[in-house]
Design an enzyme around this catalytic site. Sequence first.
Site, PDB file in Angstrom:
ATOM      1  N   ASP A  39      64.288  52.650  28.880  1.00 14.26           N
ATOM      2  CA  ASP A  39      64.584  51.238  28.641  1.00 14.26           C
ATOM      3  C   ASP A  39      63.486  50.377  29.252  1.00 14.26           C
ATOM      4  O   ASP A  39      62.345  50.828  29.378  1.00 14.26           O
ATOM      5  CB  ASP A  39      65.963  50.892  29.227  1.00 14.26           C
ATOM      6  CG  ASP A  39      66.729  49.910  28.356  1.00 14.26           C
ATOM      7  OD1 ASP A  39      66.261  48.764  28.221  1.00 14.26           O
ATOM      8  OD2 ASP A  39      67.783  50.283  27.821  1.00 14.26           O
ATOM      9  N   HIS A  72      67.351  43.995  29.969  1.00  9.58           N
ATOM     10  CA  HIS A  72      68.064  44.982  29.142  1.00  9.58           C
ATOM     11  C   HIS A  72      68.284  46.298  29.886  1.00  9.58           C
ATOM     12  O   HIS A  72      69.379  46.874  29.878  1.00  9.58           O
ATOM     13  CB  HIS A  72      67.256  45.226  27.867  1.00  9.58           C
ATOM     14  CG  HIS A  72      67.980  45.986  26.808  1.00  9.58           C
ATOM     15  ND1 HIS A  72      68.044  47.361  26.801  1.00  9.58           N
ATOM     16  CD2 HIS A  72      68.662  45.573  25.718  1.00  9.58           C
ATOM     17  CE1 HIS A  72      68.740  47.766  25.747  1.00  9.58           C
ATOM     18  NE2 HIS A  72      69.125  46.701  25.064  1.00  9.58           N
ATOM     19  N   SER A 117      73.366  48.706  21.733  1.00  8.38           N
ATOM     20  CA  SER A 117      72.541  49.024  22.894  1.00  8.38           C
ATOM     21  C   SER A 117      73.378  49.213  24.146  1.00  8.38           C
ATOM     22  O   SER A 117      72.987  49.951  25.058  1.00  8.38           O
ATOM     23  CB  SER A 117      71.540  47.895  23.155  1.00  8.38           C
ATOM     24  OG  SER A 117      70.655  47.744  22.093  1.00  8.38           O
TER      25      SER A 117
END
Length: 873
Positions: free
Chosen positions: A589, A629, A789
């Site tokens: 990520d 994220h 996600s």
Amino acid sequence: MANSGTPANTLAVIQLLVTTFATIRDVTRLLRTEEIDNELKAFYANVNANCTLMTRDWSRISKSAYGIDEDLVSRTLSHLGSIITTSSLKPLQGSISSATCYGGMRAFNQEWNLIQKQSDKSMRIQHVRSCTNFGKTLEERNRFIQRLNEYEDELQARYPDFQPDWISEDLLIKKSIRQPSYAVWNAAQSIFKALVACSDCECTPSHEMWAQLGLGTYRKASLNEEIDMDSGLDFDMFLSIKQDWQEAHILMSEEVKERAVVFQDDSEVKKPQTRKSIAKTKQMRVKRLCEPIAKMRTMAAHRLELKVMRDQLFKLRSERSTSLVDTTRSPITLEQFLKIGSRSFTERTRRILAVILSYAVLYLHDTPWLQHTWSSSHILFFPTTSSAIPLRPFIQIQLGQYQESRQDPDDLDDPDDLELENLDPDDLIMHHCPFLVTLAVMLMEVYFAVPFNVLAKRYGYDIAPDAESSVSTRRCVDVELVFKACREEIPENYQFHCAVDKCLDPAAWEDESGNKLDNEALTLRIYQEIVLPLETELGQAFTSMPIDELDRIAQELNFPNWDQDDVYEKFIKPSSLNAVSSVKIAILDTGVDLSHPDFEARVDNIKGKYNWLSPNSNKPHVITDRNGHGTFAASLILDYAPDAQLYIAKIAESEPSSAGIIAKAINHAVSTWEVDIISMSFGFPTCNTADYHELEAALAHAHANRVLLFAAASNSGGKLGHAYPARDQHVIAIHSTDTNGNRSAFSPTAMDHDINLATVGEAVESAWPVYLSDETSNPNFVKYKSGTSYATPIAAGIAGFLLLYSRIYLPDKASALKNRQKMQALLRQIAEKERGQTVRDGYYFIDLSLYADCLFGKSLDFIDATIRNVLST
């Protein structure tokens, strides 16, 4: 018309468009911070969200080799230009003047850049207001938003490949909130009068008679359309004699609509159109309410159908019950849930309850349903035959008590009507709306998930239980003191904070002479100051929960929060961890903010770090997350697998890097870190991308080494298929649902003849980088996000728990669970809550809980036998 190429002048115009979107985004963010009107605050938030999306999308498109739709560019620019007041802008210096086609827009952008650097906040706001005009009326502003939405939809349809498959945007409000009907207040009054009129009976022995009225937003029909009786004004209730609960459904007749208005402003009051008449049916006047209640005892699984006409009650033909309420079990009060504590409350239930309780005050204030002494003990929830407890509150009142004392409580509000020389001043009611003081109490109770007296004790105030429902000045003072003590724990920009503050402000509910507002003005004020801010914030936090459907959505939610934490704590004991190897999970990520409190507390969980964006630098282990994220996703894995060893591979800043770099990260996780699971919350729209063959080889290598691979399915809904690598045969694709297992709108269509797995991916709460958060408004450094996600790391965490469970309880079978097909089959088994159950929206919804229908709600022997059977087939 779309050109085949991308001329330089077209790119310059697109850059102007991107810059203008960015400017308007900054402008609306500034205006929202200073705006006190909640309607305008919601509007600015909506514009800000749209501009954020389109700034990103147009920036991507300008870098593509695709032909640019010049007509769409031109129309979008013209729409943005409509809000810019060019007469207040200074001409640009140089060759471009404000007289050129887009000169005014360029001047707008340039002046904003200058004033940002040179002026204080007040001057920036003054400048913005002088050179922008978003519309003077709500209708004009809504048209501006609607047109932005149309252009956004057109953009997505024209360039589907440029919609993000791995990063979900902040939660947005896409539609303005439609206002509720004042007719509900009239209907509640009529229902109560009709019930009281027939509640006095001659039964021997005498009995107590109770009524429970369903609470909600009652936003079932548009006031701009014809209101159907079956969808507009009908009420769910329970009636009881000696706690013998009987479900009832009450319809309202024609005359209730006569005083119906909507809560807009003092200058405009709209009346709804005539509703359809009720179909003619046989009906019987109810003289004694206990008689139809007693008769229903002989009609199992039926409910009373009643109708109110001219404040009188009539019985219709009974119908089959639709609620599946278990009438053999007593309802549970909100007070009881508060005593259980935070285990029964999620962020979602807190916010929904806050909205519904505020609507209760809006619709029931100054009616007998809402006594000044109402409290959390008067709010009931009814268990169902499946042992669920839907988030469907009812307010309870004893009908007989009202018959015995019909004095209007408002008569006590005017000190002139009292013999002041014989009355202690502390007993005067100085707050004209004591029911709002109680609402403040209940909002604090719901926010902190504890009863008010317990909350008070935390801060050194000992409030006797009998004083909690007092309407005296002492009550108001007590509540204010407790709120002042705990208010710092509620972020100031949370509407919980603002609503409690407003409820406790006596002046907010008075006219200029210091008297209580009249009924219509009071109703309008409650809506504007309390209800609208709370429901707006709910819509911002949970985009999949439109206010007009909140009643239905709430009833589908289960109140107690028996979730993964409870399952993990029950089966994974610290003493058993020493005998087994830990589960190792790699996450590819944007990195992780290791300074976040969540990771500072879990520093021992982080076993490996590598930055694949700069592997040859002198700091390859610096994995700073500049996007958020990765921090969000990594925290979710540890939420669901708290004892897992986590390995962080930074493969992106904002967009996923090349397939070749990702392949190297996967090979490193397999061969060097020797992980059990890899979580990949990203996706490419096509496999026709550079070096994708290297990624395919890495996935095959991981599969051959019995490493489980999880990847985000896609966020493109039905417009595109599954993303890559989620399509790969060696990967388990994860789709997104809401908390009830309903398919998220952005989740892709399920594949035929495949095991389509899904878990929660909507409005998920998790850690957000400290340096990307405002500590004042977000002291816990968290955020709510939606997307496949975020379903993916949850699924990876659940798989981590299952691996650890098998190593502890089924050591001889544990290695088999690292096979993709075996893990997929076990997750499917967990999703099936009863024999013969089919897929839901094409998905198998993965949800761990201790409920009897769930695998881990059964006996240990049954769990082990089920897992063994899955792994043996």
